[in-house]
Structure formats: C-alpha cells, structure tokens
Design an enzyme around this catalytic site. Structure first.
Site, short mmCIF file in Angstrom:
data_model
loop_
_atom_site.label_atom_id
_atom_site.label_comp_id
_atom_site.label_asym_id
_atom_site.label_seq_id
_atom_site.Cartn_x
_atom_site.Cartn_y
_atom_site.Cartn_z
N PHE A 28 0.87 -1.19 0.00
CA PHE A 28 0.00 0.00 0.00
C PHE A 28 0.90 1.23 0.00
O PHE A 28 1.72 1.40 0.90
CB PHE A 28 -0.92 0.03 1.23
CG PHE A 28 -1.86 1.20 1.23
CD1 PHE A 28 -3.13 1.09 0.67
CD2 PHE A 28 -1.48 2.43 1.74
CE1 PHE A 28 -4.00 2.18 0.64
CE2 PHE A 28 -2.33 3.53 1.71
CZ PHE A 28 -3.60 3.40 1.17
N ASP B 51 9.31 2.79 1.56
CA ASP B 51 8.15 3.53 2.05
C ASP B 51 8.00 3.29 3.55
O ASP B 51 7.54 2.25 3.98
CB ASP B 51 6.91 3.07 1.27
CG ASP B 51 5.63 3.78 1.72
OD1 ASP B 51 5.66 4.45 2.77
OD2 ASP B 51 4.61 3.64 1.02
N LYS C 296 2.65 10.28 8.58
CA LYS C 296 2.06 9.77 9.84
C LYS C 296 2.77 10.28 11.10
O LYS C 296 2.71 11.45 11.40
CB LYS C 296 2.03 8.24 9.79
CG LYS C 296 1.09 7.73 8.67
CD LYS C 296 0.58 6.36 8.95
CE LYS C 296 -0.18 5.76 7.81
NZ LYS C 296 -1.61 5.71 8.01
N THR D 272 2.11 23.96 -3.90
CA THR D 272 1.96 25.27 -3.25
C THR D 272 2.58 25.28 -1.85
O THR D 272 3.41 26.12 -1.53
CB THR D 272 0.46 25.65 -3.14
OG1 THR D 272 -0.10 25.61 -4.43
CG2 THR D 272 0.30 27.04 -2.52
C1 LIG Z 1 3.00 2.50 3.79
C2 LIG Z 1 2.07 3.63 3.41
N1 LIG Z 1 2.38 4.40 2.37
C3 LIG Z 1 1.60 5.43 2.00
C4 LIG Z 1 0.44 5.71 2.68
C5 LIG Z 1 -0.43 6.84 2.24
O1 LIG Z 1 -0.40 7.87 3.18
P1 LIG Z 1 -1.56 8.95 3.22
O2 LIG Z 1 -2.79 8.25 3.68
O3 LIG Z 1 -1.06 9.98 4.19
O4 LIG Z 1 -1.70 9.50 1.86
C6 LIG Z 1 0.08 4.93 3.78
C7 LIG Z 1 -1.16 5.20 4.51
O5 LIG Z 1 -1.66 4.43 5.28
C8 LIG Z 1 0.91 3.85 4.15
O6 LIG Z 1 0.62 3.05 5.18
#
Ligand SMILES: Cc1ncc(COP(=O)(O)O)c(C=O)c1O
Length: 500
Positions: A217, A326, A357, A381
């Site tokens: 994700f 990530d 987060k 922006t």
């Molecule tokens: C591993 C990971 N990457 C990206 C995201 C996306 O972050 P956001 O919800 O702040 O766009 C999340 C969100 O849960 C995540 O867990």
C-alpha cells in the site's frame, strides 16, 4: 472543557483521574499499574456502546453532506490524553490504533501544548507559506533541527510534503527524472521531448515503470495507486499504468519452525522480481525504481526477513533501479528502530525513504543524485507545513529524552509475548502472531470474526485496527508502556474468553 482549562490541567497534572464507577457504566478496566506517563489517564472508562447515541446522531448529520460510512465514532480531542481516546459519549478508550498509526507521543502531550503557547511560535501556526518560493528565515535551520536530525543513513537531502501519498507520488517523479537524466547523459533535452510531453507521448513521457509488491500500500493518488495492491476498494474504476507487480513473501509462523519453507518462499519472490525487471525491459517499460514497505502494513502486516531485503536491495542495484523504501507507516520508532529498515543493517539501504504519519509532516529523504535538476519539477503550493516541523522537533526531543524507541522494544516484548500466550490459549481465534517493537499483529480465522473482535474489544475499552483480509494490527503511540500492554491483554483475554 475550555482549551485554557485543558491546557492548565495538562501542565499542572491536575487531570490525574480517579477511576470512579459512573452510574450506568458497562465496563471499568481492571486496575492498571500507576501510569508512568504523567498526562495519561489510568484506565478505560466505558459509559455506552461505541458508537454511542451522540456519535450516531453526528454520523446522521455528516451523512447528509458526505459519505460517512467509514466513520467509527466521533471524538472529543480536548478530553483525550496520552494513550486514551475519549469519544463524544464520554467513553474513554485505550487507543492501540492511534489515528491509523499517526500519533507519535499521545494525545495532548504537555510538551506540544507548551510549544503552541509560546508567543514566538504564533506566526508559524498562523501563516502558512508557499515554502518553495517564500520560506521563512529559519526554514533550513528548522529542517536541520527536526527531520535531518533523524535522517536515514546516506540520505542528506530532504523535501517536505503534506501526506504519505503525496510523498510517494513525488518520490516516483524524482526517480523518473533521475533515470531519464542518466539515459540522456550529457545531451540536452530535445525539442521533440518538450513537444511530446505536452501530449502525453514518448519520448517526452517515457514508458518507465515502478515495480511494487502484491499486498503493498503506497497511497491512493493516481501514481501511487498503480503501486498499491492491498484491497480492490482502493483501485476499482481507476485507470492505471502497466507496471510490474511482484509477489511478496507469505511467511509461515512461528518462524523458527518454518525456516526452510520461508527461505524458499522469499527466494521465489526475489526470482520473480528479477524476471519482471527483465520482462518489462523487453516490453520497453523499463523498471526505473522499486518501492517496498519494510513491513507491508495496510496489506495485512506482512513481514520478510532482513536477508530478503538485503537481496532485494542488491537486485535493484544490479539492474540500475532506484530503491524506494516507504516508511510512511513503519517510520518514527514504533518498530523498535527509528526507521524499520535499520533492522536490515546495510551500508546503503535506500536511495529514497518516504515518511508521513508519526513524522507529522509528509516528505522524503533522498540521495544527492535524486535532487531535481530545475526548480518547480518537484513542487506544490505548500510543500508541507512549517508548524509541523516545529512540532516534529519537539516530538523528536521527547522521543530522545524519554528513550521512546527503546520503550517500543520493551512494551513490544510485553505485547508480543502476551499475544503469543493468548494465541496458545485461543488457537481457534488467533494465529500467525508477529511483530517488531509494538508494531504487532495476528490473524483471525476470517474477516467477519476479525471485525467482530475489533468491535467487542472497543466496547470493552480498547481501540484496535484491522489490516489486510483478516489481520488485527497494533499501532499504539510511542508512550504506550508495559502497563498499557498488560491492561490491553487483560481486556482482550476477556473478549476472547467470551467470544461467540
Ligand atoms: C505505507 C504507506 N504508504 C503510504 C500511505 C499513504 O499515506 P496517506 O494516507 O497519508 O496519503 C500509507 C497510509 O496508510 C501507508 O501506510
């Protein structure tokens, strides 16, 4: 309660609640050891089912103007403190989900309250600048004090963004520009490239790709969605890119009983990664980068060994692909390392690391070679929000001063061990208990039982989250201590014992 009063209470610690059984209270927690977090409550206190009547009323109101089906309940953030989330019906719950893993040091932490009260910080909260063109005088210094003070090894460049998706989206763009510049060598951008990019055609818009993993994700924006493969609900009806998707290892637990099988599983996935890189190159969709989570989070808390990640990193290097880690969900300390990829113990673990987060602001760290070669190429922006950097600096101070990363190791041990004991007692309800630090999880037999367990636990005063098809994930704050873990385990034991 007025915010002034809340503030006074937070600072002077007047709020130490005595646990009084309120008439009509359905459940009062078992006694917990005295809290070590001085702004914390000392246990859950439940007055109604959750969502209660006031939450239901507000859900109805919100539903008139938007789809509010995802809302669990409405919160009273003024009254929430430390590890406890209070709802609008006066229920106080031990929060092990912490706003989808995004609260670093608990609700209304006194250090942050104090920061907001300092007059010299007022303008940072009031005036949101367009940071890319008009940053405040102290901007570079504030980045050094906050984000750069925890920069992953080898990554000395930083760019801030507003959310996790936005961070990955821009990290992808940085990778594509880097790759194209490598291919161009010393030659200039051609007229044809400038013209074709305006009509979405190559060579101006090259057919590069990012390799991602099944179950990964990375966000919900269009580019990120092409790398997100956790649930159909995120992807349905959205056009996307033909980018390669590799299998992510599905490990068997307990790990020590399945060493051979798990090694074979990881080898199978790595082989597939290399095959896909070759196949996509032949298709003229060169894999410019690989994106991976150190622990697949939304997709079901899927772990892989350090060896898997070392080998994956080496495959990326061998094929000239950028390696994007990530850490949006894993970053910030809850795994027992500030960055989960530190567990891999590598000299050169990543080219880019994205975060959001618990870091309060989105953004990414990267190597020098991924610096945009012109202004406005990686831009929007706001480019994040300086007040978040200010708060993050204070959060990092608290994490360091209070040894909260080590605390995640310690509290994680208590939680993990307790979950394993419960799993041994209730094997028909729990399996595959796993985790690093407090970043723990287990599998329920199916989606329906998982969801029921979450609801029943919530009604007994502890908030949990789901992940993947049937996992329950634990994402407490960094001020979650041993006694919170024990308190939770007591509650959860009752839920499992009574489960029908
Ligand atoms: C591993 C990971 N990457 C990206 C995201 C996306 O972050 P956001 O919800 O702040 O766009 C999340 C969100 O849960 C995540 O867990």
């Amino acid at each position: 309660m007025s915010s002034m009063l809340l503030t006074r209470q937070l600072i002077y610690g007047l709020q130490q609640s005595s646990k009084i059984a309120v008439p009509g209270c359905r459940y009062v927690s078992q006694a917990a050891a005295k809290t070590a977090v001085d702004f914390d409550y000392d246990g859950p206190l439940m007055k109604t089912e959750v969502p209660g009547p006031r939450s239901r009323e507000l859900m109805k109101q919100l539903s008139e103007i938007q789809n509010a089906d995802a809302v669990h309940f409405f919160c009273n953030y003024e009254e929430s403190r430390g590890n406890y989330l209070v709802d609008v019906d006066g229920n106080r719950m031990l929060d092990l989900y912490s706003q989808i893993s995004s609260i670093p040091i608990g609700y209304n932490h006194p250090a942050l309250v104090k920061l907001l009260q300092q007059p010299q910080n007022l303008s940072t909260f009031i005036n949101r600048p367009a940071l890319g063109i008009l940053p405040p005088e102290n901007f570079a210094k504030k980045l050094e004090d906050s984000l750069l003070s925890v920069a992953p090894k080898g990554l000395n460049q930083i760019i801030t963004m507003s959310c996790g998706s936005c961070s990955n989206e821009n990290a992808f763009k940085s990778i594509f520009m880097w790759y194209r510049n490598k291919e161009r060598g010393n030659s200039c951008v051609s007229k044809e490239e400038l013209e074709t990019c305006m009509i979405n055609q190559p060579p101006g818009c090259p057919d590069y790709s990012i390799l991602s993993f099944m179950g990964g994700f990375h966000g919900r924006t269009l580019g990120c969605l092409a790398a997100t493969h956790s649930k159909p609900v995120h992807k349905l009806d959205i056009p996307t890119f033909d980018w390669p998707i590799a299998p992510f290892p599905w490990l068997k637990y307990p790990l020590e009983d399945f060493v051979k099988e798990n090694e074979q599983e990881e080898a199978r996935c790595l082989e597939e990664v290399e095959d896909l890189i070759v196949k996509y190159r032949k298709k003229k969709r060169i894999v410019a980068g690989i994106i991976v989570e150190p622990i697949q989070s939304e997709g079901g808390d899927n772990h892989a060994s350090n060896d898997f990640f070392k080998k994956l990193r080496n495959i990326a290097r061998k094929h000239g692909c950028a390696f994007l880690v990530d850490e949006v969900q894993t970053g910030g300390g809850s795994t027992g390392k500030f960055w989960a990829h530190e567990y891999w113990d590598m000299e050169d673990p990543a080219d880019i690391v994205t975060f959001s987060k618990k870091m309060m602001t989105g953004g990414f760290f990267h190597k020098n070679e991924f610096r945009p070669d012109a202004p406005y190429r990686i831009f929007n922006t706001w480019l994040g929000e300086p007040s978040k950097n200010l708060m993050l600096r204070e959060v990092i101070n608290v994490i360091k001063n209070e040894g909260l990363v080590n605390n995640a190791v310690q509290a994680g041990k208590v939680l993990h061990k307790g979950l394993l004991e419960l799993q041994a007692r209730y094997p028909h309800l729990m399996s595959r208990t796993r985790g690093q630090g407090t970043f723990c999880s287990f599998d329920a037999p199916n989606d329906a039982i998982r969801n029921k367990l979450i609801l029943q636990t919530r009604n007994k005063g502890a908030v949990l989250g789901g992940s993947g098809e049937r996992s329950i994930r634990f994402r407490p704050t960094l001020v979650f201590k041993d006694h919170h873990a024990n308190l939770f385990l007591n509650i959860f034991n009752d839920v499992l014992a009574d489960f029908k």
